[in-house]
Design a protein around this motif. Structure first.
Motif, PDB file in Angstrom:
ATOM      1  N   UNK A  83       0.827  -1.328  -0.074  1.00  0.00           N
ATOM      2  CA  UNK A  83       0.022  -0.071  -0.004  1.00  0.00           C
ATOM      3  C   UNK A  83       0.928   1.080   0.136  1.00  0.00           C
ATOM      4  N   UNK A  84       0.625   2.206  -0.917  1.00  0.00           N
ATOM      5  CA  UNK A  84       1.247   3.460  -0.809  1.00  0.00           C
ATOM      6  C   UNK A  84       0.313   4.569  -0.547  1.00  0.00           C
ATOM      7  N   UNK A  85       0.606   5.615  -0.169  1.00  0.00           N
ATOM      8  CA  UNK A  85      -0.253   6.816   0.373  1.00  0.00           C
ATOM      9  C   UNK A  85       0.083   7.811  -0.814  1.00  0.00           C
ATOM     10  N   UNK A  86      -0.810   8.349  -1.336  1.00  0.00           N
ATOM     11  CA  UNK A  86      -0.783   9.535  -2.381  1.00  0.00           C
ATOM     12  C   UNK A  86      -1.659  10.550  -1.598  1.00  0.00           C
ATOM     13  N   UNK A  87      -0.933  11.911  -1.408  1.00  0.00           N
ATOM     14  CA  UNK A  87      -1.619  12.802  -0.821  1.00  0.00           C
ATOM     15  C   UNK A  87      -1.117  14.449  -1.276  1.00  0.00           C
ATOM     16  N   UNK A  88      -2.011  15.151  -1.158  1.00  0.00           N
ATOM     17  CA  UNK A  88      -1.383  16.659  -1.367  1.00  0.00           C
ATOM     18  C   UNK A  88      -1.245  17.517  -0.260  1.00  0.00           C
ATOM     19  N   UNK A  89      -0.478  18.384  -0.491  1.00  0.00           N
ATOM     20  CA  UNK A  89      -0.145  19.498   0.510  1.00  0.00           C
ATOM     21  C   UNK A  89      -0.392  20.765  -0.299  1.00  0.00           C
ATOM     22  N   UNK A  90      -1.768  21.318   0.035  1.00  0.00           N
ATOM     23  CA  UNK A  90      -2.334  22.590  -0.635  1.00  0.00           C
ATOM     24  C   UNK A  90      -1.898  23.820   0.202  1.00  0.00           C
ATOM     25  N   UNK A  91      -1.077  24.506  -0.277  1.00  0.00           N
ATOM     26  CA  UNK A  91      -0.989  25.824   0.464  1.00  0.00           C
ATOM     27  C   UNK A  91      -1.609  27.179  -0.046  1.00  0.00           C
ATOM     28  N   UNK A  92      -2.269  27.049  -1.234  1.00  0.00           N
ATOM     29  CA  UNK A  92      -2.922  28.158  -2.024  1.00  0.00           C
ATOM     30  C   UNK A  92      -3.963  28.931  -0.842  1.00  0.00           C
ATOM     31  N   UNK A  93      -4.709  28.237  -0.084  1.00  0.00           N
ATOM     32  CA  UNK A  93      -5.622  28.548   0.649  1.00  0.00           C
ATOM     33  C   UNK A  93      -4.953  29.305   1.733  1.00  0.00           C
ATOM     34  N   UNK A  94      -3.688  29.055   1.933  1.00  0.00           N
ATOM     35  CA  UNK A  94      -3.212  29.576   3.306  1.00  0.00           C
ATOM     36  C   UNK A  94      -2.861  31.177   3.168  1.00  0.00           C
ATOM     37  N   UNK A  95      -2.836  31.608   1.774  1.00  0.00           N
ATOM     38  CA  UNK A  95      -2.621  33.064   1.599  1.00  0.00           C
ATOM     39  C   UNK A  95      -4.090  33.719   2.076  1.00  0.00           C
ATOM     40  N   UNK A  96      -4.876  33.500   2.124  1.00  0.00           N
ATOM     41  CA  UNK A  96      -6.146  33.892   2.798  1.00  0.00           C
ATOM     42  C   UNK A  96      -5.922  34.443   4.206  1.00  0.00           C
ATOM     43  N   UNK A  97      -5.145  33.518   4.908  1.00  0.00           N
ATOM     44  CA  UNK A  97      -5.068  33.889   6.356  1.00  0.00           C
ATOM     45  C   UNK A  97      -3.731  34.753   6.537  1.00  0.00           C
ATOM     46  N   UNK A  98      -2.966  34.967   5.346  1.00  0.00           N
ATOM     47  CA  UNK A  98      -1.697  35.914   5.586  1.00  0.00           C
ATOM     48  C   UNK A  98      -2.124  37.264   5.449  1.00  0.00           C
ATOM     49  N   UNK A  99      -3.356  37.627   5.061  1.00  0.00           N
ATOM     50  CA  UNK A  99      -3.814  39.253   5.050  1.00  0.00           C
ATOM     51  C   UNK A  99      -3.498  39.525   3.345  1.00  0.00           C
ATOM     52  N   UNK A 100      -4.357  40.565   2.997  1.00  0.00           N
ATOM     53  CA  UNK A 100      -4.355  40.952   1.621  1.00  0.00           C
ATOM     54  C   UNK A 100      -3.004  41.618   1.460  1.00  0.00           C
ATOM     55  N   UNK A 101      -2.535  41.424   0.008  1.00  0.00           N
ATOM     56  CA  UNK A 101      -1.185  42.097  -0.415  1.00  0.00           C
ATOM     57  C   UNK A 101      -1.297  43.483  -0.407  1.00  0.00           C
ATOM     58  N   UNK A 102      -0.235  44.128  -0.244  1.00  0.00           N
ATOM     59  CA  UNK A 102      -0.208  45.576  -0.084  1.00  0.00           C
ATOM     60  C   UNK A 102       0.206  46.021  -1.360  1.00  0.00           C
ATOM     61  N   UNK A 103      -0.731  47.244  -1.953  1.00  0.00           N
ATOM     62  CA  UNK A 103      -0.656  47.644  -3.025  1.00  0.00           C
ATOM     63  C   UNK A 103       0.763  48.422  -3.593  1.00  0.00           C
ATOM     64  N   UNK A 104       1.344  48.903  -2.381  1.00  0.00           N
ATOM     65  CA  UNK A 104       2.522  49.727  -2.704  1.00  0.00           C
ATOM     66  C   UNK A 104       3.665  48.409  -2.879  1.00  0.00           C
ATOM     67  N   UNK A 105       3.812  47.548  -1.928  1.00  0.00           N
ATOM     68  CA  UNK A 105       4.513  46.585  -1.963  1.00  0.00           C
ATOM     69  C   UNK A 105       4.821  45.826  -3.320  1.00  0.00           C
ATOM     70  N   UNK A 106       3.272  45.384  -3.796  1.00  0.00           N
ATOM     71  CA  UNK A 106       3.277  44.756  -5.098  1.00  0.00           C
ATOM     72  C   UNK A 106       3.875  45.535  -6.050  1.00  0.00           C
ATOM     73  N   UNK A 107       3.305  46.903  -6.316  1.00  0.00           N
ATOM     74  CA  UNK A 107       3.844  47.575  -7.250  1.00  0.00           C
ATOM     75  C   UNK A 107       5.146  48.039  -7.339  1.00  0.00           C
ATOM     76  N   UNK A 108       5.810  48.173  -6.087  1.00  0.00           N
ATOM     77  CA  UNK A 108       7.267  48.264  -6.052  1.00  0.00           C
ATOM     78  C   UNK A 108       8.220  47.047  -6.561  1.00  0.00           C
ATOM     79  N   UNK A 109       7.636  45.662  -6.054  1.00  0.00           N
ATOM     80  CA  UNK A 109       8.159  44.399  -6.581  1.00  0.00           C
ATOM     81  C   UNK A 109       8.191  44.512  -8.188  1.00  0.00           C
ATOM     82  N   UNK A 110       6.903  44.868  -8.702  1.00  0.00           N
ATOM     83  CA  UNK A 110       6.702  44.735  -9.886  1.00  0.00           C
ATOM     84  C   UNK A 110       7.599  45.583 -10.669  1.00  0.00           C
ATOM     85  N   UNK A 111       7.936  47.039 -10.154  1.00  0.00           N
ATOM     86  CA  UNK A 111       8.727  47.739 -11.013  1.00  0.00           C
ATOM     87  C   UNK A 111      10.487  47.552 -10.905  1.00  0.00           C
TER      88      UNK A 111
END
Length: 224
Positions: A83-111
């Motif tokens: 028997x083998x165990x196949x499982x997933x480690x989903x982390x996308x939903x954890x971003x909801x708990x990290x708070x919304x991204x900052x507009x300034x930081x996002x634009x600064x990172x993009x530039x």
């Protein structure tokens, strides 16, 4: 002695944990990679030798159980089941708990990341090796032509993006409505949890939030 007994009575002999990349994956989608692996194994060993069993999700005191499945493999002369165990480690939903991204930081990172476009558009290590090769054989010339085509395609993609941005800016300069719509769309994207640039920025420069995500993944490994 206790360790040997625990090892011999383990339900699963081996486990595979599938972790998705950047994106907003839903629960169960990453486990489909395991299903694709399972289908490939069935094609090699035969449909009668492998079976897939979805497992019920049960809550644990530390963390909710992850989506998983049990794969039973019957190989060998005696037909013993493993028997083998196949499982997933989903982390996308954890971003909801990290708070919304900052507009300034996002634009600064993009530039700040814009100069990387020239590095991305340029030839990669494979193409650079072909383009700088002294060989003049027929095969070498063919590989060099393919490398040049790939480089031109990337340049064309960048030119299309730049043209679209210039056209949008020119429209915004002559219309307050278009300007408001573009700014509103940009603000929504920067604040949205579907902002993939935020995912990249967290992985690149936000050590505290990255540690939180890694802790989440460590709990998934510990669960296995």
């Amino acid at each position: 002695m206790a360790k040997n007994k625990q090892r011999n009575t383990a339900r699963w002999r081996v486990g595979y944990l599938f972790v998705h990349g950047i994106g907003n994956q839903k629960p169960g989608t990453t486990l489909e990679w395991g299903r694709a692996t399972f289908d490939a194994l069935r094609e090699v060993h035969g449909e009668q030798l492998l079976s897939w069993r979805d497992q019920p999700l049960a809550a644990s005191p530390e963390d909710d159980a992850i989506r998983h499945a049990e794969v039973v493999v019957s190989l060998g002369s005696g037909g013993a089941s493993r028997r083998a165990l196949f499982a997933e480690a989903l982390w996308a939903d954890k971003f909801t708990e990290l708070g919304r991204p900052s507009i300034r930081r996002t634009l600064t990172f993009l530039v700040a990341s814009l100069p990387l476009l020239f590095w991305i558009v340029g030839p990669d290590r494979r193409d650079l090796r072909v383009l700088t090769s002294p060989s003049r054989s027929l095969r070498a010339r063919g590989e060099a032509e393919l490398a040049q085509m790939r480089l031109l395609w990337r340049l064309l993609t960048l030119a299309v993006i730049a043209t679209a941005l210039a056209y949008g800016i020119s429209l915004a300069a002559h219309s307050l409505l278009v300007s408001a719509l573009l700014l509103g769309l940009l603000a929504w994207f920067a604040r949205s949890r579907r902002n993939l640039l935020w995912h990249v920025r967290v992985a690149a420069v936000d050590e505290e939030r990255t540690r939180q995500l890694l802790t989440h993944l460590h709990r998934k490994v510990a669960w296995m």
